[in-house]
Design an enzyme around this catalytic site. Structure first.
Site, PDB file in Angstrom:
ATOM      1  N   ARG A  37      36.369  17.919 102.283  1.00 41.25           N
ATOM      2  CA  ARG A  37      35.813  16.573 102.502  1.00 41.25           C
ATOM      3  C   ARG A  37      34.370  16.646 102.999  1.00 41.25           C
ATOM      4  NH1 ARG A  37      40.075  12.878 102.126  1.00 41.25           N
ATOM      5  NH2 ARG A  37      42.043  13.496 103.082  1.00 41.25           N
ATOM      6  N   ASP A  39      42.050   6.689  90.242  1.00 42.45           N
ATOM      7  CA  ASP A  39      42.666   7.656  89.333  1.00 42.45           C
ATOM      8  C   ASP A  39      43.770   6.938  88.553  1.00 42.45           C
ATOM      9  OD1 ASP A  39      43.493   9.923  88.064  1.00 42.45           O
ATOM     10  OD2 ASP A  39      44.330  10.909  89.821  1.00 42.45           O
ATOM     11  N   LYS A  66      37.879   7.529  87.213  1.00 37.42           N
ATOM     12  CA  LYS A  66      38.152   8.476  86.126  1.00 37.42           C
ATOM     13  C   LYS A  66      38.372   7.723  84.826  1.00 37.42           C
ATOM     14  CE  LYS A  66      40.131  12.065  89.011  1.00 37.42           C
ATOM     15  NZ  LYS A  66      41.261  12.938  89.317  1.00 37.42           N
ATOM     16  N   ASP A 116      39.131  15.161  99.017  1.00 36.84           N
ATOM     17  CA  ASP A 116      39.754  16.430  99.429  1.00 36.84           C
ATOM     18  C   ASP A 116      40.644  17.028  98.353  1.00 36.84           C
ATOM     19  OD1 ASP A 116      41.792  14.315  99.741  1.00 36.84           O
ATOM     20  OD2 ASP A 116      43.031  15.944 100.522  1.00 36.84           O
ATOM     21  N   PHE A 155      39.615  17.084  88.434  1.00 39.97           N
ATOM     22  CA  PHE A 155      39.841  16.977  89.873  1.00 39.97           C
ATOM     23  C   PHE A 155      38.566  17.315  90.628  1.00 39.97           C
ATOM     24  CE2 PHE A 155      41.540  17.607  94.078  1.00 39.97           C
ATOM     25  CZ  PHE A 155      42.424  16.547  94.160  1.00 39.97           C
TER      26      PHE A 155
END
Ligand code: IMP
Ligand code: MG
Length: 191
Positions: free
Chosen positions: A174, A112, A140, A168, A161
């Site tokens: 998860r 990320d 991403k 998670d 997201f």
């Protein structure tokens, strides 16, 4: 659980097909090397289990645990190393896996901001491995705070997201066998 998702991005057969390809590439690249995989828990747990069983090499496995989100949907920029095996001989800090002179492949769930992988990479480099490469399941598409290069990548995704397949939100989801985008209204707005 599925109702909490806006949409599914990658179902299980799609993920596993991609892992077959990545594992074949890793098996080829490390065919003459003694490979040590370092998995970053908890996010890479499911990915690690499925990927390593597809790699045709007698690899070693070590795990590291870090926290960077603290129950939020945005990175805090601060990475905390956690370990269940605190080593007093290591100045009271956590024990790092023994990576000296080894060929290391770091496995993480998602790239990320890049903060987590940069911190892990820098930390492991202090233990003088022979080589370090990085393998992430997802990356991403975005401008990163820190520049990190994934040597092996499962899928590129938009800046949304996602949860499932080890990933998670606040330690939940998860166990979803696929990867999907979490509905926006479920992400706490004060975070
Ligand atoms: P970074 O330090 O910002 O690159 O964040 C990396 C870590 O944040 C990953 O290892 C994940 O645990 C978590 N993370 C980042 N994006 C997501 C996401 O979309 N879903 C779930 N966890 C995420
Ligand atoms: Mg997480």
């Amino acid at each position: 659980m599925q109702d909490d998702l806006e949409r599914i991005l990658f179902d299980e057969p799609t993920i596993l097909r991609r892992l077959d390809e990545i594992a074949a590439q890793i098996s080829k690249d490390y065919s003459r090397k003694d490979l040590t995989v370092i998995a970053v828990l908890n996010g890479s747990l499911v990915f690690m289990a499925d990927l390593m069983r597809r790699i045709q090499l007698p690899l070693r496995l070590d795990c590291l645990s870090v926290a960077s989100y603290h129950g939020k949907a945005q990175t805090s920029g601060e990475v905390i190393f956690k370990s269940t095996t605190a080593d007093p001989s290591y100045g009271g800090q956590i024990a790092l896996p023994d990576v000296q002179d080894r060929h290391i492949l770091i496995l993480d769930d998602i790239l990320d901001s890049g903060n987590t992988l940069v911190a892990i990479r820098e930390k492991l480099e202090t233990a003088r491995p022979r080589t370090i490469k990085v393998c992430v399941l997802l990356s991403k598409k975005k401008q990163r705070a820190r520049k990190v290069n994934a040597d092996y990548l499962g899928f590129e995704i938009e800046d949304e997201f996602v949860v499932g397949y080890g990933l998670d939100y606040d330690e939940r989801y998860r166990n979803l066998p696929y990867i999907g985008v979490l509905r926006r209204e479920l992400i706490k707005s004060d975070q």
